[in-house]
Scaffold this motif. Structure first.
Motif, PDB file in Angstrom:
ATOM      1  N   ASN A 259       0.826  -1.206   0.000  1.00 40.19           N
ATOM      2  CA  ASN A 259       0.000   0.000   0.000  1.00 40.19           C
ATOM      3  C   ASN A 259       0.860   1.255   0.000  1.00 40.19           C
ATOM      4  O   ASN A 259       0.551   2.245  -0.671  1.00 40.19           O
ATOM      5  N   CYS A 260       1.936   1.225   0.787  1.00 44.15           N
ATOM      6  CA  CYS A 260       2.843   2.385   0.826  1.00 44.15           C
ATOM      7  C   CYS A 260       3.449   2.652  -0.537  1.00 44.15           C
ATOM      8  O   CYS A 260       3.559   3.801  -0.980  1.00 44.15           O
ATOM      9  N   ALA A 263       0.666   4.160  -2.774  1.00 44.77           N
ATOM     10  CA  ALA A 263       0.025   5.407  -2.374  1.00 44.77           C
ATOM     11  C   ALA A 263       0.834   6.617  -2.817  1.00 44.77           C
ATOM     12  O   ALA A 263       2.048   6.568  -2.946  1.00 44.77           O
TER      13      ALA A 263
END
Length: 275
Positions: A259-260, A263
């Motif tokens: 996710n990091c 994002a």
């Protein structure tokens, strides 16, 4: 995912690239090439030597792949500080290293309370005894470990990082674990707690840590922080997955790393639980 930047993986102290054997396949399945930096053979040379080797590794992989764009760096534990030493201290003024994102999993950004404990004449022998065969080799002598000496709070290395500060051209994110349910099996050596040095209080045990690194060691101004598990019930099912040693292989951590990398904005900062 929105990009396909290469991901540089930097393992921690007394660890090895095999720690990424769950994360790397997950990233590669998402189309992200992984460059695994191995510094097992040079840890006795100290922080600066490892950081310079990381710099050469990235440059060599860029040349090998014909790639000149930004990279992301994902690190475990002390590996985060190795990457930061390169980016903020060695390359801080020149900014030749094109890094978009630095993700630290359980990093001792402010120095390691555990490293200090190893050297404490009263506390050290008992701490080392409890961790022997778990986190430390039997017969471990911290006086012979240059990295441990360099990661004591207030050392030359930690002072250099503090003085250099973070870079405004890099996004910083931290993934930390906490024993939200105060479960002893989280890290049995310390009954589920983490040793820390509390300002004005001295040594104490806290649930705001991963058994080895307390949140106070990890704090980094401006960095986005995610405290895991998101569901405290996960600690009832698999508490051992959230201790420091297991974090790089933890499925929830792996999902958050992905996710990091996907994002475009830093995650919300969550307040760590207090002991």
């Amino acid at each position: 995912m929105d990009h396909r930047y290469p991901v540089v993986l930097v393992h921690g102290w007394r660890s090895h690239p095999g720690i990424w054997n769950h994360l790397a396949p997950a990233l590669q399945d998402a189309g992200l090439p992984c460059w695994k930096f191995d510094h097992t053979a040079i840890q006795e040379n100290g922080t600066e030597a490892i950081a310079l080797a990381l710099q050469e590794f990235i440059r060599a992989r860029r040349k090998e792949n014909g790639y000149g764009g930004p990279v992301d760096i994902v690190c475990h534990s002390m590996g985060t500080c190795i990457a930061r030493y390169l980016l903020e201290f060695i390359d801080g003024s020149d900014r030749e290293e094109d890094v978009r994102l630095l993700v630290g999993i359980g990093p001792p950004n402010n120095g390691s309370a555990m490293a200090e404990a190893f050297n404490d004449p009263e506390r050290g022998p008992e701490v080392i005894r409890r961790l022997a065969g778990v986190f430390l080799p039997r017969g471990y002598d911290p006086a012979e470990d240059l990295i441990v000496q360099e990661f004591r709070p207030g050392s030359r290395v930690t002072s250099a990082l503090s003085g250099a500060g973070t870079r405004d051209d890099i996004v910083y994110r931290l993934i930390l674990a906490a024993n939200l349910t105060k479960t002893p099996a989280f890290f049995p050596a310390f009954g589920g707690r983490t040793l820390e040095i509390a300002p004005g209080e001295g040594w104490r045990m806290t649930y705001a840590g991963d058994g080895i690194v307390p949140h106070s060691d990890s704090h980094l101004p401006g960095a986005g922080v995610e405290i895991l598990p998101a569901d405290p019930g996960n600690l009832a099912r698999h508490p051992e997955r959230y201790c420091h040693i297991m974090l790089p292989r933890n499925p929830e951590v792996i999902a958050h790393v992905r996710n990091c990398l996907a994002a475009s904005a830093a995650p919300d900062v969550r307040t760590p639980p207090r002991s």
